[in-house]
Design an enzyme around this catalytic site. Sequence first.
Site, PDB file in Angstrom:
ATOM      1  N   GLU A 108       0.860  -1.191   0.000  1.00 19.33           N
ATOM      2  CA  GLU A 108       0.000   0.000   0.000  1.00 19.33           C
ATOM      3  C   GLU A 108       0.882   1.222   0.000  1.00 19.33           C
ATOM      4  O   GLU A 108       2.033   1.160   0.400  1.00 19.33           O
ATOM      5  CB  GLU A 108      -0.823   0.048   1.294  1.00 19.33           C
ATOM      6  CG  GLU A 108      -1.753  -1.105   1.473  1.00 19.33           C
ATOM      7  CD  GLU A 108      -2.338  -1.146   2.884  1.00 19.33           C
ATOM      8  OE1 GLU A 108      -2.167  -0.169   3.640  1.00 19.33           O
ATOM      9  OE2 GLU A 108      -2.947  -2.165   3.200  1.00 19.33           O
ATOM     10  N   LYS A 110       2.180   4.634   1.566  1.00 24.32           N
ATOM     11  CA  LYS A 110       2.253   5.209   2.911  1.00 24.32           C
ATOM     12  C   LYS A 110       1.791   6.654   2.791  1.00 24.32           C
ATOM     13  O   LYS A 110       2.465   7.479   2.175  1.00 24.32           O
ATOM     14  CB  LYS A 110       3.677   5.123   3.448  1.00 24.32           C
ATOM     15  CG  LYS A 110       3.771   5.552   4.900  1.00 24.32           C
ATOM     16  CD  LYS A 110       5.132   5.200   5.478  1.00 24.32           C
ATOM     17  CE  LYS A 110       5.192   5.391   6.972  1.00 24.32           C
ATOM     18  NZ  LYS A 110       4.741   6.669   7.449  1.00 24.32           N
ATOM     19  N   ASP A 112       0.914  10.383   3.715  1.00 24.67           N
ATOM     20  CA  ASP A 112       1.639  11.330   4.559  1.00 24.67           C
ATOM     21  C   ASP A 112       0.662  12.339   5.165  1.00 24.67           C
ATOM     22  O   ASP A 112       0.561  13.477   4.728  1.00 24.67           O
ATOM     23  CB  ASP A 112       2.699  12.033   3.704  1.00 24.67           C
ATOM     24  CG  ASP A 112       3.757  12.682   4.564  1.00 24.67           C
ATOM     25  OD1 ASP A 112       3.750  12.464   5.795  1.00 24.67           O
ATOM     26  OD2 ASP A 112       4.591  13.417   4.002  1.00 24.67           O
ATOM     27  N   TYR A 220      -6.920   2.082   6.247  1.00 23.92           N
ATOM     28  CA  TYR A 220      -6.055   0.972   5.852  1.00 23.92           C
ATOM     29  C   TYR A 220      -5.941  -0.155   6.865  1.00 23.92           C
ATOM     30  O   TYR A 220      -5.110  -1.027   6.715  1.00 23.92           O
ATOM     31  CB  TYR A 220      -4.653   1.481   5.502  1.00 23.92           C
ATOM     32  CG  TYR A 220      -4.054   2.475   6.469  1.00 23.92           C
ATOM     33  CD1 TYR A 220      -3.758   2.126   7.771  1.00 23.92           C
ATOM     34  CD2 TYR A 220      -3.794   3.778   6.052  1.00 23.92           C
ATOM     35  CE1 TYR A 220      -3.216   3.036   8.650  1.00 23.92           C
ATOM     36  CE2 TYR A 220      -3.248   4.697   6.928  1.00 23.92           C
ATOM     37  CZ  TYR A 220      -2.950   4.322   8.236  1.00 23.92           C
ATOM     38  OH  TYR A 220      -2.416   5.225   9.097  1.00 23.92           O
ATOM     39  N   LYS A 307      10.471   3.800   3.037  1.00 22.86           N
ATOM     40  CA  LYS A 307      10.286   5.232   2.784  1.00 22.86           C
ATOM     41  C   LYS A 307      10.989   5.645   1.499  1.00 22.86           C
ATOM     42  O   LYS A 307      12.135   5.246   1.252  1.00 22.86           O
ATOM     43  CB  LYS A 307      10.865   6.040   3.957  1.00 22.86           C
ATOM     44  CG  LYS A 307      10.219   5.683   5.292  1.00 22.86           C
ATOM     45  CD  LYS A 307       9.122   6.643   5.649  1.00 22.86           C
ATOM     46  CE  LYS A 307       9.664   7.864   6.236  1.00 22.86           C
ATOM     47  NZ  LYS A 307       9.256   8.377   7.440  1.00 22.86           N
ATOM     48  N   CYS A 401      17.212  46.811   5.457  1.00 22.96           N
ATOM     49  CA  CYS A 401      16.281  46.362   4.429  1.00 22.96           C
ATOM     50  C   CYS A 401      16.905  46.522   3.048  1.00 22.96           C
ATOM     51  O   CYS A 401      17.413  47.594   2.710  1.00 22.96           O
ATOM     52  CB  CYS A 401      14.985  47.170   4.516  1.00 22.96           C
ATOM     53  SG  CYS A 401      13.824  46.749   3.202  1.00 22.96           S
ATOM     54  N   CYS A 404      14.853  49.450   1.201  1.00 22.17           N
ATOM     55  CA  CYS A 404      14.769  50.846   1.623  1.00 22.17           C
ATOM     56  C   CYS A 404      15.874  51.255   2.591  1.00 22.17           C
ATOM     57  O   CYS A 404      15.931  52.413   3.012  1.00 22.17           O
ATOM     58  CB  CYS A 404      13.396  51.140   2.233  1.00 22.17           C
ATOM     59  SG  CYS A 404      13.169  50.363   3.842  1.00 22.17           S
ATOM     60  N   CYS A 419      11.387  44.512   8.249  1.00 16.70           N
ATOM     61  CA  CYS A 419      11.683  45.905   7.946  1.00 16.70           C
ATOM     62  C   CYS A 419      10.538  46.718   8.548  1.00 16.70           C
ATOM     63  O   CYS A 419       9.383  46.548   8.165  1.00 16.70           O
ATOM     64  CB  CYS A 419      11.743  46.138   6.438  1.00 16.70           C
ATOM     65  SG  CYS A 419      11.666  47.900   6.033  1.00 16.70           S
ATOM     66  N   CYS A 425       8.581  51.702   2.450  1.00 21.07           N
ATOM     67  CA  CYS A 425       9.308  50.600   1.820  1.00 21.07           C
ATOM     68  C   CYS A 425       8.470  50.058   0.659  1.00 21.07           C
ATOM     69  O   CYS A 425       7.350  49.579   0.848  1.00 21.07           O
ATOM     70  CB  CYS A 425       9.585  49.529   2.869  1.00 21.07           C
ATOM     71  SG  CYS A 425      10.490  48.119   2.240  1.00 21.07           S
TER      72      CYS A 425
END
Length: 675
Positions: A108, A110, A112, A220, A307, A401, A404, A419, A425
């Site tokens: 089957e 797996k 997630d 399952y 996996k 930043c 700016c 910022c 900005c």
Amino acid sequence: MIRERIEELRRQLEYHNFRYYVENAPEISDFEFDAMMRELQDLERAHPEMADPNSPSVRVGSDITAEFRSVKHRFPMLSLGNTYSPDELHEFIERIEKETGPTEFVCELKFDGTAISLTYEHGRLLRAVTRGDGTQGDDVTANVRTVRTVPLRLRGDDWPDYFEIRGEILMPYASFDKINAEREAAGETLFANPRNAAAGTLKQQASAVVARRGLDCTLYQLAGDDLPFTNHWESLQKAREWGFKISDQMRICRSAEEIDAYIAHWDEARRELPFPTDGVVIKVNDFGVRRQLGFTAKAPKWAVAYKFKAEQALTRLDSVAFQVGRTGAITPVANLEPVLLAGTTVRRATLHNAEQMALLDIRPGDMVYVEKGGEIIPKITGVELSQRPADSRPFEYITVCPECGTPLVKYEGEAKHYCPNQGGCRPQIIGRIIHFIRRKAMDIEGLGEETVELLYENGLVRDVADLYDLQAPQLACLPRLGEKSADNIIRSIRGSVEVPFRRVLFGLGIRFVGETTAKYLAEHFRSLDAVMKATREELTEADEVGGRIADAIIEYFADEKNLAIIRRLRDAGVKFEAEARELASESLAGKSFVISGKFSNHSRDELKELIEIHGGRNLAAVSANVDYIVAGENMGPAKLKKAEKLGVKIISEEDFIAMIGSDEIPAANAAEKRT
Ligand code: IVH
């Protein structure tokens, strides 16, 4: 008569629900389905004595806040042995076949997501419990009832009287993308992957929120005392007949080669699936053989999870760019030498924040490993130190930043730098305007991202209020805009003053105030003035508003620049008040209520509505400001204790109706609710 009609509607809705969600083969239109659902809801409301917690009408959820009860699993929820190596997998198969002789395996996917155990009694969903620590988990039944692929009543009649069935609550990619887009627009942190989003959603307080999140559930594994099956495959085929969603991707495999082929196929083909998977689970099919093999302390010896390897690529980090979001949040982004990964060319990857970069000691010029794991955006998982240039130096994170030049700040509890120059900005200004004109906010058509940038570059807009000062001739002379589109834009801007208050509130772009929070705030306070005047404590009395959101609201209105924008929007005619309700009386004026529990004659929304149309106020939590608690069935014990401590009066549904004299809701208000 009525009971029969209710039963018939429930049966029909269950059937069509199954055809639509489980079998992907709807037979009737959404319109017909909705009409049946509405009829059922109306009948159930009028005949509360026929209520049923497993009626298809519960799929829409409720706003009852769940306090999750911890429940001990009758059969523990074990974990699985894990392997990434084909050799180890082959050893697993050999070990088993040496002990039992040749045997069948079921392969089957797996899934997630997050594990769930559903208990059915007499063919009805009794309980849904999370895995927790494997021995006990949280009772999330109210939330799971909203998941359309979980049958509330089983089909057929040959199910055991009492059994559990386990599986995975999943968030399909489509739902995940939608939710994250909404969260991004609200300036909220994004879910890193569908698994976190599914788990987070299951623990949501209000099931109505869960109902909107588009979760799915694939089962399952059955568990029970005397299940009438000799093998796994057969048990799941039966479960499918009873209405459960069982994976279409399972296969019986009779040799290591067949298992290898299954894995090889899905390692590729899983990219086409609409939900996330992270491996294959290989299980012995025969229950007798399973009994013979038994368990270790933590996991069955008859199953293993293989996996999938997250796909990795090695490439050079050319440079680091910094993005500034609408809220001022800085995100470092890696510019990579283009590399092929999981079928797409990757040029950029997120570096998350300064801490993350320092942790991995990532430096421009490094060869870095890029992965596409459960996350959608590729990420850098490591540096190949053996290839680091000799003259390399640790990366110094920016302190100002990039847009700016303002020194960056860090807020407590947040990983990102910000910022703080909101008013000056560029990407923040443009981002806020783009947010304001979105479809779910002011819905200003004809104005897209590019046009907003154009308006900004030409000095025509600096904030959202400037939009309402624009004149068609100013737009018509801009490149790419003719007279016609200029007229359309102006008409759309002027028209946006009709947008209801809740969407205006969302459009302001207050941090953490997403679409739903804005709606609750608007319903609770009814006007911007009331929101602005509210104290932190009063703000948290609105549904779904916690301390963090309340603080963000207060901070927003403490800024004189924001107040100036609001004044100008108000002058332009933007709605800062919710539509007036037709009041039935003022008998509850000055009184505050909390609704708690389930009621037999009215829905919670109806009671809230009644409180408001009689001039009262609804509060979300019990506090000293509350005058009455209208208590139904199952009122939470914590609430009860608190109410008693504070001396808040507890009244029944009947007491409440007697207080207002009549439970009639004016038609105009009822109509407003539906739209
Ligand atoms: S069987 C006794 N089958 O993987 C073992 N588990 O690592 C019962 N999972 O907690 C689990 N897909 O959440 C099984 N097809 C599948 C699965 C699956 C995902 C998850 C499940 C479990 C974890 C164990």
